[in-house]
Scaffold this active site. Structure first.
Site, mmCIF file in Angstrom:
data_model
loop_
_atom_site.group_PDB
_atom_site.id
_atom_site.type_symbol
_atom_site.label_atom_id
_atom_site.label_comp_id
_atom_site.label_asym_id
_atom_site.label_seq_id
_atom_site.Cartn_x
_atom_site.Cartn_y
_atom_site.Cartn_z
ATOM 1 N N THR A 8 -2.227 27.966 23.596
ATOM 2 C CA THR A 8 -2.398 27.869 22.148
ATOM 3 C C THR A 8 -2.302 26.428 21.656
ATOM 4 O O THR A 8 -3.143 25.968 20.883
ATOM 5 C CB THR A 8 -1.351 28.738 21.426
ATOM 6 N N ASP A 14 0.869 -1.181 0.000
ATOM 7 C CA ASP A 14 0.000 0.000 0.000
ATOM 8 C C ASP A 14 0.906 1.232 0.000
ATOM 9 O O ASP A 14 1.600 1.493 0.984
ATOM 10 C CB ASP A 14 -0.896 -0.033 1.243
ATOM 11 N N GLY A 67 -9.367 6.899 -5.871
ATOM 12 C CA GLY A 67 -8.140 6.388 -5.257
ATOM 13 C C GLY A 67 -8.213 4.881 -5.065
ATOM 14 O O GLY A 67 -9.187 4.364 -4.508
ATOM 15 N N GLY A 84 1.059 5.018 0.150
ATOM 16 C CA GLY A 84 0.286 6.206 0.471
ATOM 17 C C GLY A 84 1.079 7.472 0.200
ATOM 18 O O GLY A 84 2.162 7.454 -0.394
ATOM 19 N N ASN A 85 0.572 8.591 0.664
ATOM 20 C CA ASN A 85 1.222 9.871 0.413
ATOM 21 C C ASN A 85 2.425 10.113 1.317
ATOM 22 O O ASN A 85 3.309 10.889 0.964
ATOM 23 C CB ASN A 85 0.209 11.008 0.588
ATOM 24 N N ASP A 106 -6.700 3.042 -3.060
ATOM 25 C CA ASP A 106 -6.770 2.665 -1.643
ATOM 26 C C ASP A 106 -8.217 2.625 -1.165
ATOM 27 O O ASP A 106 -8.600 1.722 -0.396
ATOM 28 C CB ASP A 106 -5.943 3.625 -0.783
ATOM 29 N N ARG A 107 -9.034 3.558 -1.635
ATOM 30 C CA ARG A 107 -10.446 3.570 -1.254
ATOM 31 C C ARG A 107 -11.167 2.329 -1.787
ATOM 32 O O ARG A 107 -12.023 1.753 -1.109
ATOM 33 C CB ARG A 107 -11.121 4.834 -1.777
ATOM 34 N N THR A 160 -3.215 10.486 5.612
ATOM 35 C CA THR A 160 -2.885 11.863 5.246
ATOM 36 C C THR A 160 -4.151 12.638 4.922
ATOM 37 O O THR A 160 -4.312 13.802 5.285
ATOM 38 C CB THR A 160 -1.944 11.868 4.029
#
Length: 270
Positions: free
Chosen positions: A194, A6, A113, A8-9, A115-116, A140
């Site tokens: 913050t 797999d 995609g 990915g980004n 992956d989807r 991501t």
């Protein structure tokens, strides 16, 4: 045996699988490994594969088929170059939508995609027969996708992932820091400084978006839906998503299902 990858980004993840005739909903990897560097993936698989050969009566260096699903073209090119250099005898299968035994009810399946789609294929095998399904993948980008009760991919939604949202807050403002979300835990909803306020917004905002998408998608499906969650940040959110089932290797298992499908067709002479 074979390898599923797999891409990915942000990283590559691989799993070593064994062809089996056992009646299981989805195959599970015997070993997994993740890295940002294709050469490390090849090194890991080569070492693991060569260690198995004596026990299987094969010579070290025997070919091994790689089934690859990628949403990152430069990383895929780097992996293919590395494989051609280090393991030139290995068959390579770079998957597209047309390779999957999955109905895709969209105008352009090849633009979804991969992956989807492999996630949907795995979820389709895991859902109850009379249920639809929704898959949440927290990487991501976060994807929330639907599978109909008759097993077709219907589409879904894509939003910023946790790390991507944190980076956007830092890069598009003057004073907000870059948060490390890899070690994030469930924060208080009211931040006292913050960074705490950013963590509250990132976590609870992401969770709220996922919940709203799940609610509206299930309503649109009009029937009971099984929910599956995967991806690098899945463990952080799964306890807040009701009956969602965490499947860490869902994408690799979907790729493996494609490999097994073609192995079965080959054995049947189709």
């Amino acid at each position: 045996m074979f390898v599923a990858v797999d891409i990915g980004n942000q990283r590559l993840k691989c799993g070593i699988f064994r062809f089996t005739r056992e009646a299981v909903s989805i195959p599970k990897p015997e070993q997994t490994f993740a890295s940002q560097h294709p050469a490390e993936i090849v090194e890991f698989v080569s070492r693991a594969w060569d260690e198995r050969q004596p026990a299987q009566g094969s010579e070290q260096g025997a070919p091994l088929t790689w089934w690859i699903a990628s949403v990152n073209r430069p990383a895929a090119g780097n992996l293919l170059d590395c494989l051609k250099r280090e393991r030139p005898a290995d068959p390579l299968m770079l998957l597209s939508a047309a390779d999957l035994p999955l109905a895709v009810r969209l105008p352009a399946p090849d633009r979804v995609g991969i992956d989807r789609l492999v996630n949907a294929l795995a979820a389709e095998r895991m859902r109850h027969p009379d249920h639809s399904a929704v898959v949440v993948d927290l990487g991501t980008a976060i994807t929330v996708d639907t599978i109909s009760a008759d097993g077709a991919f219907l589409g879904g939604a894509i939003v910023l992932g946790l790390a991507s949202a944190a980076r956007a807050l830092h890069e598009f403002t003057d004073m907000l820091p870059l948060l490390n979300v890899e070690s994030m835990a469930c924060p208080e909803a009211i931040g006292k400084d913050t960074e705490a306020a950013m963590r509250a917004g990132l976590f609870w905002g992401t969770l709220g978006g996922i919940r709203e998408l799940l609610l509206r998608q299930v309503e649109s499906l009009g029937q009971t839906a099984d929910v599956f969650i995967t991806g690098g940040h899945a463990a952080l959110f799964v306890e807040h998503l009701g009956n969602a089932r965490h499947v860490p290797d869902l994408t690799l298992s979907g790729i493996a299902l494609v490999a097994i499908y073609y192995e079965d067709r080959t054995r049947q002479g189709k």
